[in-house]
Motif scaffolding. Structure first.
Motif, PDB file in Angstrom:
ATOM      1  N   LEU A   1      -1.940   3.891  -2.158  1.00 51.55           N
ATOM      2  CA  LEU A   1      -0.694   4.059  -2.666  1.00 51.55           C
ATOM      3  C   LEU A   1      -1.081   4.613  -3.926  1.00 51.55           C
ATOM      4  CD1 LEU A   1       1.210   0.846  -2.066  1.00 51.55           C
ATOM      5  CD2 LEU A   1       1.756   3.189  -1.003  1.00 51.55           C
ATOM      6  N   GLY A   2      -0.303   5.513  -4.624  1.00 55.69           N
ATOM      7  CA  GLY A   2      -0.231   6.273  -5.927  1.00 55.69           C
ATOM      8  C   GLY A   2      -1.433   7.396  -5.676  1.00 55.69           C
TER       9      GLY A   2
ATOM     10  N   THR B   1       2.789   7.736   1.022  1.00 58.89           N
ATOM     11  CA  THR B   1       2.675   6.699   1.613  1.00 58.89           C
ATOM     12  C   THR B   1       3.622   5.428   1.535  1.00 58.89           C
ATOM     13  OG1 THR B   1       0.116   7.011   1.622  1.00 58.89           O
ATOM     14  CG2 THR B   1       0.846   4.422   2.134  1.00 58.89           C
ATOM     15  N   TYR B   2       4.023   4.857   2.652  1.00 57.51           N
ATOM     16  CA  TYR B   2       4.945   3.573   2.654  1.00 57.51           C
ATOM     17  C   TYR B   2       4.352   2.689   3.089  1.00 57.51           C
ATOM     18  CZ  TYR B   2       8.462   7.509   1.644  1.00 57.51           C
ATOM     19  OH  TYR B   2       9.081   8.531   1.245  1.00 57.51           O
TER      20      TYR B   2
ATOM     21  N   LEU C   1       7.983   0.510 -10.936  1.00 58.03           N
ATOM     22  CA  LEU C   1       6.427   0.004 -10.357  1.00 58.03           C
ATOM     23  C   LEU C   1       6.554  -1.110  -9.684  1.00 58.03           C
ATOM     24  CD1 LEU C   1       4.684   0.158 -13.758  1.00 58.03           C
ATOM     25  CD2 LEU C   1       4.785   1.666 -12.118  1.00 58.03           C
TER      26      LEU C   1
ATOM     27  N   PHE D   1       8.117  -0.980  -3.971  1.00 59.55           N
ATOM     28  CA  PHE D   1       7.726  -1.500  -2.799  1.00 59.55           C
ATOM     29  C   PHE D   1       7.560  -2.977  -2.487  1.00 59.55           C
ATOM     30  CE2 PHE D   1       5.587   2.882  -1.448  1.00 59.55           C
ATOM     31  CZ  PHE D   1       6.649   3.451  -1.349  1.00 59.55           C
TER      32      PHE D   1
ATOM     33  N   SER E   1       4.222   0.096  -5.492  1.00 57.69           N
ATOM     34  CA  SER E   1       5.411   1.182  -5.580  1.00 57.69           C
ATOM     35  C   SER E   1       4.456   2.511  -5.011  1.00 57.69           C
ATOM     36  CB  SER E   1       5.870   1.255  -7.098  1.00 57.69           C
ATOM     37  OG  SER E   1       4.860   1.912  -7.699  1.00 57.69           O
ATOM     38  N   PHE E   2       5.344   3.413  -4.887  1.00 62.00           N
ATOM     39  CA  PHE E   2       4.817   4.984  -4.917  1.00 62.00           C
ATOM     40  C   PHE E   2       3.798   5.248  -6.003  1.00 62.00           C
ATOM     41  CE2 PHE E   2       9.353   5.088  -4.017  1.00 62.00           C
ATOM     42  CZ  PHE E   2       9.343   5.928  -2.975  1.00 62.00           C
ATOM     43  N   ARG E   3       3.717   4.506  -7.112  1.00 64.07           N
ATOM     44  CA  ARG E   3       2.925   4.810  -8.278  1.00 64.07           C
ATOM     45  C   ARG E   3       1.436   4.172  -8.008  1.00 64.07           C
ATOM     46  NH1 ARG E   3       5.400   9.113  -9.040  1.00 64.07           N
ATOM     47  NH2 ARG E   3       7.288   9.159  -9.911  1.00 64.07           N
ATOM     48  N   GLY E   4       1.469   3.288  -7.114  1.00 64.67           N
ATOM     49  CA  GLY E   4       0.107   2.444  -7.024  1.00 64.67           C
ATOM     50  C   GLY E   4       0.463   1.109  -6.897  1.00 64.67           C
TER      51      GLY E   4
ATOM     52  N   MET F   1       3.294  -4.959 -16.570  1.00 64.69           N
ATOM     53  CA  MET F   1       2.380  -4.834 -15.699  1.00 64.69           C
ATOM     54  C   MET F   1       0.873  -4.749 -16.689  1.00 64.69           C
ATOM     55  SD  MET F   1       0.764  -1.839 -13.250  1.00 64.69           S
ATOM     56  CE  MET F   1       1.962  -1.967 -11.906  1.00 64.69           C
TER      57      MET F   1
ATOM     58  N   PRO G   1      -3.616  -2.027 -14.557  1.00 63.45           N
ATOM     59  CA  PRO G   1      -3.037  -0.978 -13.947  1.00 63.45           C
ATOM     60  C   PRO G   1      -3.757  -0.685 -12.513  1.00 63.45           C
ATOM     61  CG  PRO G   1      -4.761  -0.164 -15.514  1.00 63.45           C
ATOM     62  CD  PRO G   1      -4.595  -1.877 -15.440  1.00 63.45           C
ATOM     63  N   PRO G   2      -3.051   0.421 -11.795  1.00 64.90           N
ATOM     64  CA  PRO G   2      -3.867   0.513 -10.377  1.00 64.90           C
ATOM     65  C   PRO G   2      -5.225   1.043 -10.565  1.00 64.90           C
ATOM     66  CG  PRO G   2      -1.647   1.586 -10.615  1.00 64.90           C
ATOM     67  CD  PRO G   2      -1.978   1.227 -12.062  1.00 64.90           C
ATOM     68  N   HIS G   3      -6.050   0.778  -9.568  1.00 60.49           N
ATOM     69  CA  HIS G   3      -5.647  -0.109  -8.219  1.00 60.49           C
ATOM     70  C   HIS G   3      -6.093  -1.451  -8.708  1.00 60.49           C
ATOM     71  CE1 HIS G   3      -4.663  -0.975  -4.035  1.00 60.49           C
ATOM     72  NE2 HIS G   3      -5.938  -1.335  -4.016  1.00 60.49           N
TER      73      HIS G   3
END
Lengths: 349, 349
Positions: free
Chosen positions: A210-211, B99-100, B132, B135, B157-160, B179, B182-184
Motif C-alpha cells: 500500500l502507498g 491496492t485495496y 491515514l 482502510f 490506508s491508500f497512503r501506506g 501516526m 511512518p510507512p512502512h
C-alpha cells in the motif's frame, strides 16, 4: 516546461577528477547531490563523494565500512562469473542473497567566495559510522537554526536506508544524533524555523504493498525525536513524477507559503525538479504544485553519466529573490542553476 | 520445537459469529490478533474485527472509510471480469492501479472474569479515523504505564501502513496522538517502563532494496515523538522466521532480561512464535533468541481459515510466572495458550 531556471555557464562546477580519493586504492566515481549553506562569509557545499576501487575486467568490487578491517574498510570483490552474483546494475548488485551498492559515499566540504569556483577539501568531513552506515552516507541536507547547522542524510547499510542526523556549529566538530527516521526513508529536509511551536520536516518513506514513494511531513520538539507523521504529496500517474518524489533542501519562507523544490522521477528513472507550495501556518497542507517540471535533464552533462537523465537537488542558497540550486547531474558531476523565487511562485498560480 | 505453551482446551475462545457486525450490510469475516490487558478486575481483549459485505458471486467488494459517504463508509464492488481488476488475493486486490484490502478492520472490546469466557461488546471501541486510517485499524498492542493505557496499532490506508497511537484511562474516552511511525511500519510494542531515562519501543519497518522485514528499537521522551532508531533482529535464511519477524505484546521484565514473544514467518507465509531476550539496561542488545519456534500452527483451527497456518500474538497477560498469550489463529478465530515464563527462559540458555 517553465523556463525559470538558468544554468550556470560554468557547469559542471565540479567533477570527480577535482576530488582527491579518501583512501589509497579508491577512485572517485561520482560527485553529486551536495548540501549547500553559507558559513564564515563563504558559500559551502557538502558534496557526496562516491568511491570504489578501479574495476578490474570481469570483476565487480565495492568498499564496505567495517571497523574490524584495517583502515576501517574492506573491499568485496566478486568475479562476474560467480554464480553467487545474481543481479548487477549501475547502483547495486546482489551477491549471495545480500544487496550491495556499487560505490561507497562520504560527505566532503568545498567552499567558494563567489558560489561558482569551489575549493574541495582534502579529506572527508563526515564518513559513515557504525552498523547503520556501513554502506556510507549520502545526499545531505543542511539547515541552519540559531547558529547550529543540522545535517540530515541517508544512512545506508545491510539493515536498510534511513535518515541520520548530525549537527555542528563550526564544521570541524560534529555531534551525531542517531537515526531519526527508520527504513525505508530518504530525502529529509528540516524547516529553517519552528511553525506553530514545532519543528517540522519533509521526508520520504516508502510504502510496501500500500502507498508509494510519497513525501510526508513530521513534527518534533527537539529535532531528534519525530512524530505526527502526515501524508503530504503522492506520485502522479502519467506525469513526470509518476514513480517517486522527494524533498530537496529546506523549504523557503515566502509570503505565499513555504516553497519547496522537490524531485520527481518517472518509470524510466528520469529525474526532474518541480515545486510545492505549503501553507505558512500548516505545512501539512499543499497550496499549489507544479504540473510540469521546472527543471529537466537536457544538458549533455545531465543526460550522460553514471546514471543518465538525472537532475537532483538537495542544496540551495537564497539571496533575496535569487535562488541558486546546486545539483547532481547524471549522478556524476555537480552543477548549479539560478531562478527568481518570484518567478517560481508565478508558475504556481 | 520446545513444548512450553499449552493451548486452552476451550480454543477457539471467540469466532466471527460471536461478534455483531458494526454496520448493516457487513459481515464479520475474521476475528483476530487481539491486544490484551487487565482493567477493573477483569481480563480484556481488544479484538481486531475484519468485516466486508457478503460477497456476491463473480464480484469482489470491500468497505472503505470515507467521511463524505453516508455513515462514514462506502462500498467498492467490482466484477471479477472487470479488466481494471489486475490482481486478487485473500488479503487484498488491485483495482485500476490502486491496492485495496479485502476487509476493513476495527477494534472491539471483550471482557472476561476468568480469561476464558469473553463477553464481546456490541459496538466498536476504536474505528479508523481520517485519511491515514481509511482502510482501518489493526493488530493493537496495549501497554499500561502509570494508569494510562497506550494503544499502538497499524493505521492502514491508500497512503501506506504506519503505526498510530491512542491512549485512554477509562476505555471509554480515547485520545489520539497521530501516526508515530511512518510507512512502512507495523508491530509496534512499547516497553512497560522507562529504561535508562527513555521510553522504548520495538517496531518493524521494512527495507526496500536494502534491509528487510526486521525488528528495530527506538526511544522517546513522551511516547509520541520517536528517535534513535536501531536495528535489533533480522530474518534468518532457511529458518522458520526467514521472511518477516515482528514484535508481539510489550516485553516482559525478567531477572535475565526483557522477554519478548515475537512472530516469524517463512517464505510460505507460515507464522510461528519465538522469543527474544534483550539486555535489561540496553534493550537494543539481543542476549538470546529462539533457534526453533516455541509455538507453531498445528491445531486444526490454526491450520485452516481465512489465511491458513498462522499463529500471531500481540496480546498477553502475565500472572507471576504464568504467561497467557491471546492469539489469532488462521486469521479467523481468537485462541489462547499459557506457558511458564521460567520455562521459556530455559529454552533461551
Amino acid at each position: 516546461m517553465h523556463e525559470v531556471f538558468e544554468r550556470f555557464a560554468e557547469n559542471p562546477l565540479l567533477r570527480p577528477a577535482d576530488v582527491r580519493p579518501s583512501a589509497e586504492g579508491l577512485r572517485v566515481e561520482c560527485l553529486l547531490n551536495p548540501g549547500a549553506f553559507r558559513y564564515a562569509g563563504k558559500t559551502w557545499l557538502l558534496l557526496r563523494v562516491a568511491e570504489r576501487p578501479e574495476q578490474r575486467p570481469g570483476r565487480v568490487s565495492t568498499p564496505i565500512l567495517d571497523p574490524d578491517s584495517p583502515g576501517g574498510m574492506r573491499i568485496l570483490e566478486v568475479s562476474r562469473d560467480d554464480p553467487g552474483l545474481t543481479a548487477s546494475g549501475d547502483r547495486g548488485f546482489v551477491y549471495r542473497g545480500t544487496t550491495y551498492l556499487t560505490t561507497l559515499s562520504h560527505l566532503r566540504l568545498a567552499s567558494s567566495q563567489d558560489g561558482v569556483r569551489f575549493q574541495v577539501e582534502e579529506s572527508p568531513a563526515l564518513v559513515g559510522s557504525g552498523e547503520l552506515e556501513a554502506f556510507g552516507v549520502e545526499d545531505c541536507r543542511v539547515v541552519e537554526i540559531a547558529g547550529t547547522y543540522y545535517l540530515t542524510y541517508s544512512a545506508v547499510s545491510f539493515r536498510g536506508v534511513g535518515v541520520g542526523l548530525a549537527s555542528t556549529r563550526d564544521w570541524r566538530r560534529f555531534a551525531r544524533h542517531g537515526m531519526i527516521l527508520p527504513p525505508h526513508n530518504k530525502d529529509c529536509a528540516i524547516f529553517p524555523e519552528k511553525v506553530g511551536g514545532s519543528y517540522w520536516c519533509l521526508h520520504r518513506p516508502s510504502g510496501v504493498g500500500l502507498g508509494g514513494n510519497y513525501i510526508w511531513v513530521a513534527r518534533s520538539q527537539d529535532l531528534v525525536h519525530w512524530g505526527d507523521h502526515r501524508f503530504l504529496a503522492a506520485t502522479r500517474p502519467g506525469k513526470w513524477d509518476s514513480e517517486r518524489v522527494g524533498a530537496g533542501a529546506a523549504p523557503i519562507r515566502t509570503d505565499r507559503g513555504w516553497l519547496e523544490i522537490y524531485h520527481g522521477a518517472d518509470h524510466q528513472g528520469r529525474y526532474c525538479l518541480g515545486a510545492l507550495l505549503l501553507d505558512l501556518r500548516d505545512p501539512s497542507r499543499v497550496v499549489a504544485r507544479s504540473e510540469e517540471p521546472l527543471f529537466e535533464p537536457v544538458a549533455e552533462y545531465e543526460k550522460k553519466g553514471f546514471v543518465g537523465s538525472v537532475v537532483f537537488t538537495n542544496g540551495q542558497v537564497v539571496d533575496g529573490d535569487e535562488l541558486t540550486i546546486y545539483y547532481g547531474a547524471a549522478d556524476t558531476v555537480v552543477c548549479a542553476a539560478r531562478a527568481s523565487v518570484r518567478a517560481i511562485l508565478e508558475t504556481l498560480r
